[in-house]
Write a protein that holds these residues in place. Structure first.
Motif, short mmCIF file in Angstrom:
data_model
loop_
_atom_site.label_atom_id
_atom_site.label_comp_id
_atom_site.label_asym_id
_atom_site.label_seq_id
_atom_site.Cartn_x
_atom_site.Cartn_y
_atom_site.Cartn_z
N ALA A 1 -2.05 -12.20 6.59
CA ALA A 1 -2.22 -11.08 5.82
C ALA A 1 -2.93 -9.71 6.41
O ALA A 1 -4.05 -10.31 6.97
CB ALA A 1 -2.83 -11.38 4.44
N SER B 1 0.21 -3.82 7.72
CA SER B 1 -0.59 -4.29 6.60
C SER B 1 0.38 -5.27 5.78
O SER B 1 0.54 -5.12 4.64
CB SER B 1 -0.70 -3.17 5.79
OG SER B 1 -1.41 -2.17 6.33
N LYS C 1 1.78 -8.52 3.62
CA LYS C 1 1.41 -9.24 2.65
C LYS C 1 1.98 -10.43 2.29
O LYS C 1 3.09 -10.63 2.88
CB LYS C 1 1.45 -8.24 1.31
CG LYS C 1 0.90 -7.07 1.25
CD LYS C 1 1.18 -6.08 0.08
CE LYS C 1 0.71 -4.65 0.12
NZ LYS C 1 0.80 -4.31 -0.78
N SER D 1 -1.83 -16.00 3.38
CA SER D 1 -3.21 -15.28 2.96
C SER D 1 -4.27 -15.84 3.48
O SER D 1 -4.54 -16.88 4.31
CB SER D 1 -3.13 -15.63 1.33
OG SER D 1 -3.09 -16.86 0.97
#
Length: 122
Positions: free
Chosen positions: A13, A84, A86, A122
């Protein structure tokens, strides 16, 4: 017509990936090119599209400001720069070619690639 995606992979992430799609067998600059994605258990969704000459782009709200679509008509290629990232960006990403103006609906695309997996941890 053949569309071949590449550049997918695994990233943490916050990281970045750049997807590429090489096209053959079509008059490339005559087609808008789009990127879609499909996450496990979900329907395929629109990500971004770019007009035939690259002058106009349109993005899904979920990726606006983080992803950038571009194309090189001389190389018959379209790209998706993803920054960026996610975990919710995890999906199979598909490129597609459509003859409409900035199509955002998958029904408006005539040709599709096989997809490339993007996994964001993550």
């Amino acid at each position: 017509v053949q569309l071949v995606e590449s550049g997918g992979g695994w990233v943490q992430a916050g990281g970045s990936l750049r997807l590429s799609c090489a096209a053959s067998g079509l008059s490339f600059s005559s087609y808008a090119m789009g990127w879609f994605r499909q996450a496990p258990g979900k329907e395929r969704e629109f990500v971004a599209t770019i007009s035939g000459r690259g002058y106009s782009t349109y993005y899904a709200d979920s990726v606006k400001g983080r992803f950038t679509i571009s194309r090189d008509n001389a190389k018959k290629a379209v790209y998706l720069q993803m920054n960026s990232l996610k975990p919710e960006d995890t999906a199979v990403y598909y490129c597609a070619a459509g003859s409409q103006v900035l199509p955002a609906d998958e029904d408006e695309y005539e040709y599709w690639g096989q997809g490339t997996q993007v996994t964001v941890s993550s």
